[in-house]
Design an enzyme around this catalytic site. Structure first.
Site, PDB file in Angstrom:
ATOM      1  N   ARG A  22       0.831  -1.259   0.222  1.00  0.00           N
ATOM      2  CA  ARG A  22      -0.125   0.039  -0.040  1.00  0.00           C
ATOM      3  C   ARG A  22       0.926   1.373   0.170  1.00  0.00           C
ATOM      4  NH1 ARG A  22      -2.890  -0.885   5.522  1.00  0.00           N
ATOM      5  NH2 ARG A  22      -0.459  -1.590   5.898  1.00  0.00           N
ATOM      6  N   HIS A  61      18.332  31.693  11.459  1.00  0.00           N
ATOM      7  CA  HIS A  61      17.366  32.159  12.079  1.00  0.00           C
ATOM      8  C   HIS A  61      17.758  31.885  13.618  1.00  0.00           C
ATOM      9  CE1 HIS A  61      14.763  32.575   8.455  1.00  0.00           C
ATOM     10  NE2 HIS A  61      15.356  33.547   8.564  1.00  0.00           N
ATOM     11  N   LYS A  71      13.915  23.025  17.628  1.00  0.00           N
ATOM     12  CA  LYS A  71      13.222  22.818  16.337  1.00  0.00           C
ATOM     13  C   LYS A  71      13.357  21.292  16.058  1.00  0.00           C
ATOM     14  CE  LYS A  71      13.231  27.402  14.235  1.00  0.00           C
ATOM     15  NZ  LYS A  71      13.767  28.311  13.467  1.00  0.00           N
ATOM     16  N   TYR A 131       8.120  21.875  10.645  1.00  0.00           N
ATOM     17  CA  TYR A 131       8.948  21.536  11.877  1.00  0.00           C
ATOM     18  C   TYR A 131       8.156  22.181  13.327  1.00  0.00           C
ATOM     19  CZ  TYR A 131       9.771  26.742  10.636  1.00  0.00           C
ATOM     20  OH  TYR A 131       9.717  28.061   9.997  1.00  0.00           O
ATOM     21  N   ASP A 169      15.930  38.165   5.349  1.00  0.00           N
ATOM     22  CA  ASP A 169      17.360  37.390   5.237  1.00  0.00           C
ATOM     23  C   ASP A 169      18.217  38.085   4.680  1.00  0.00           C
ATOM     24  OD1 ASP A 169      16.036  35.342   6.846  1.00  0.00           O
ATOM     25  OD2 ASP A 169      15.849  33.955   5.347  1.00  0.00           O
TER      26      ASP A 169
END
Length: 188
Positions: A22, A61, A71, A131, A169
């Site tokens: 599957r 970041h 994270k 995340y 950024d």
């Protein structure tokens, strides 16, 4: 399976995948399983990003205390090069980075504790990244360092001129002027 990287606390999590005619199934997060490996981070927010173009860079970041974030990053569609940079004052690996390929095919995840910069570059178009975060987004606590900072010398796998960046950024500061709010505490 849990793999330690060269940066204390940054680990690669590879879930056990069950496949049959599957398709496949795996647990993308199980607090009890991670706790059994000494990972006790409590996640309270889930984020998702979509990047249309190959070479999109998001990062580097971080959030400062009291809203610092750990994270747990994974890719739902596509492939990224995911990077963590140690910014814990006094750490033997301060300013060093590690990277790992995360993809929908390999199901790997990267756990990045608070005290690290985080960023990634998309290696294919149409990437969907999810995340978990240990704290909510707090704009007043956010910080960033340029992805192409020469002191970090991160190999993103693309020429810097080809990077697709947000305005924020592109305007990020240098690593040399970063005043880190994080302090290294050796693992017991």
């Amino acid at each position: 399976m849990i793999e330690q990287t060269k940066l204390d606390g940054v680990v690669i999590v590879t879930p056990r995948v069950f496949s049959d005619n599957r398709g496949s199934f795996f647990e993308s997060y199980n607090r009890n399983t991670l706790s059994g490996h000494g990972i006790t981070t409590e996640f309270i927010q889930d984020n998702q990003s979509y990047s249309a173009d190959t070479g999109t860079i998001r990062g580097l970041h971080f959030q400062t205390p009291p809203s610092a974030q750990a994270k747990l990053v994974r890719v739902l569609v596509g492939e990224i090069w995911d990077v963590a940079v140690d910014i814990r004052a006094g750490s033997p690996t301060y300013g060093q980075w590690t990277g790992v390929t995360l993809s929908a095919d390999n199901n790997r995840q990267l756990l990045i504790p608070a005290g690290f910069l985080h960023g990634f570059v998309t290696r294919v178009p149409d990437c969907l990244v999810a995340y978990k975060c240990s704290n909510v987004y707090a704009p007043a606590c956010e910080g960033a360092v340029r992805f192409d900072d020469p002191d970090l010398a991160i190999d993103w796998g693309i020429p810097a001129a080809d990077a697709v960046l947000s305005d924020k950024d592109a305007a990020a500061g240098s690593f040399a002027v970063l005043q880190t709010p994080f302090t290294y505490e050796a693992s017991a």
